[in-house]
Design an enzyme around this catalytic site. Sequence first.
Site, PDB file in Angstrom:
ATOM      1  N   PHE A 110      42.239  34.854  37.718  1.00 35.60           N
ATOM      2  CA  PHE A 110      42.821  33.612  37.932  1.00 35.60           C
ATOM      3  C   PHE A 110      43.401  33.583  39.242  1.00 35.60           C
ATOM      4  O   PHE A 110      43.644  32.563  39.460  1.00 35.60           O
ATOM      5  CB  PHE A 110      44.044  33.378  36.680  1.00 35.60           C
ATOM      6  N   LYS A 111      43.952  34.713  39.719  1.00 35.98           N
ATOM      7  CA  LYS A 111      44.804  34.652  41.090  1.00 35.98           C
ATOM      8  C   LYS A 111      43.886  33.792  42.043  1.00 35.98           C
ATOM      9  O   LYS A 111      44.489  33.638  43.084  1.00 35.98           O
ATOM     10  CB  LYS A 111      44.992  35.913  41.340  1.00 35.98           C
ATOM     11  N   ASP A 112      42.452  33.963  42.066  1.00 36.58           N
ATOM     12  CA  ASP A 112      41.638  33.343  42.848  1.00 36.58           C
ATOM     13  C   ASP A 112      42.045  31.795  43.037  1.00 36.58           C
ATOM     14  O   ASP A 112      42.017  31.232  44.065  1.00 36.58           O
ATOM     15  CB  ASP A 112      40.195  33.277  42.613  1.00 36.58           C
TER      16      ASP A 112
END
Length: 467
Positions: A110-112
Site C-alpha cells: 500500500f505504500k505505493d
Amino acid sequence: MHYLSTRGGIAPVGFTDAVMMGLATDGGLLVPADIPQIDTGTLRAWSGLRFQELALEVMTPFVGEEIPRADLRALIDASYATFSHPEVTPVVEADGVRILELFHGPTAAFKDVALQFLGNLFESLLARDGGSLNIVGATSGDTGSAAIYGVRGKQRIQIFILHPKGRVSPIQERQMTTVLDANVHNLAVRGTFDDAQNIVKALFNDLPFKSAYRLGAVNSINWARILAQTVYYFYAWGRISGGDPARRVSFAVPTGNFGDVFAGYLAKRMGLPIDRLIIATNRNDILTRFVHTGAYAVGDEVYQTLSPAMDIQIASNFERYLYFLHDGDTARIRALLADLQATGRLEIEPERQARVRSDFDAVAVSDPETLEQIRATHAASGYILCPHTAVGVRAAGDRDGVVCLATAHPAKFNEAVTAAIGREAAAPPSLRGLMEKEVRCAELEATVGAVKSHLEVTLGALAGGDA
Ligand SMILES: *Cc1c(COP(=O)(O)O)cnc(C)c1O
C-alpha cells in the site's frame, strides 16, 4: 492552508514547505492549521467519482493555491497510471468481508499509493523552484522499494536506501536492487535494521551535512503521504454507501507507524461517515494497549512477527493524533513527549481517554491467529490474505459492515502464506522474474563514517559531471 508543528516551534508554512520540510525543524510533525469540513451534499457528489478525480477533490483544500489545479490533476494522473487495476484501490468481497485492495501499485504494497504521488510531487516542486534533493532512508522491507519506485529516473532527485544485508526477504531485496536507474543507490550495510536506521538518523542530525548535501526523507511522517492515503477511505465509502450520508462504515487498519490509520482519522474529522476505526496490531501492541488503558508505554523489545511491516515499537505518526486529541495544545504535547523520553511512558487524562475510545477500537492479533485467519478466509472463499491484512481481518472479527484494508499482495509474504494454506500465492507480474534480473548494490560497513563518505563520493562525482 497553513501547516503548524505539533510542538508549536515553527511559524506557519504552506503546503510546499510542509512537504519539503518532512519533519518540522523543531522536531515535531507538520499538521494542517485546520481540517477542511466536507458537507453531505459534497460527499454525495464525490461518491460517484473515479479514484483520480476524487483524489483531486480531497487534496485541493490541503494544497490550497500553491499548485494550480491542472498541475495537481496531472500529478495525480501520473501517480496512479502505474497501478495495474483500473479502479486503483478496488473494494472486493471475500467470505462476507469487504477488502479494500491497496496493493496494485508497482511494488505490491500500500505504500505505493502515497509514494508514487510523493515522488511526482517532489519532482514537480523541484522543477518549479529549482534545486535538487538527495533522499536517504533505511528500510526493513516495504518502504525502501516503494520509495525507490516513487522516484526512479526522476530529474533532480537521487535516492539512497540502506537495508541490512541479508536481513530483508529475498523478494524485497530484489525489488530494490534490480532497479538500475542511475539515480537509485542501494546500500547493503553489514548490520541490523536498527544499525541502518541509526546511521540515517545520525546523518539527519548532522545539520551542516544535511544542508550541504540537501538530504530529504521519505518516511511516513511526510504530510503528503498522509494526504494521499486519506483518499482511499473516501473512495471505499463511496463504493459501499452509494453516496448515502446516513450510511456509516467501519475500517480495520493493520497498523505499525500509525500513518494509515491516522489518514482514516483525518477522513473522519473531515466529515466522512466513519463508524469505528479499528487499530489492528500484531504482538507489538503498544497502540492497542494505549487505546485500552490511556497509557502509551514502550515495551522491552520489538518482537519479530509474521507481519514484519508492523514490527514497530514507537509509532512515528502517533504524535499527530496526540495533537488533535489535545485540541492543538502544543505545550501539553511537549510535556507528554518529555515524559515519554524520560520514562518510556506517557499517560493521558481519563476524559481524553473517553475520546480515544470513541475514535478507535483496537485489537492485538498473535501469529497463530494470523495464520488461522489466512487459512479460514482461504477455505471459505479461495481468497488469500497477506499476513498484515489477516491481522486486520482478524481484528474486525464478526462486526458487521467493516472494510478491511489489504496492505500488501500475499505473494510478497509467501512464507506465511505457505505455513497457513500449504501453498504459495501466485505472484502478480510486478513480482515475477525478479530473481533472474541484473542487480546493482553497494556493500558497506554499518558505520556512519562509511555511509557518509559513500554519499560524499557519489554526490561529488555527480556534481563534477554537471560542471
Ligand atoms: C507499512 C505497512 C503497514 C503499516 O502501515 P503504517 O502506516 O505504518 O501503520 C502495514 N502493512 C504493510 C504491508 C506495510 O507495508
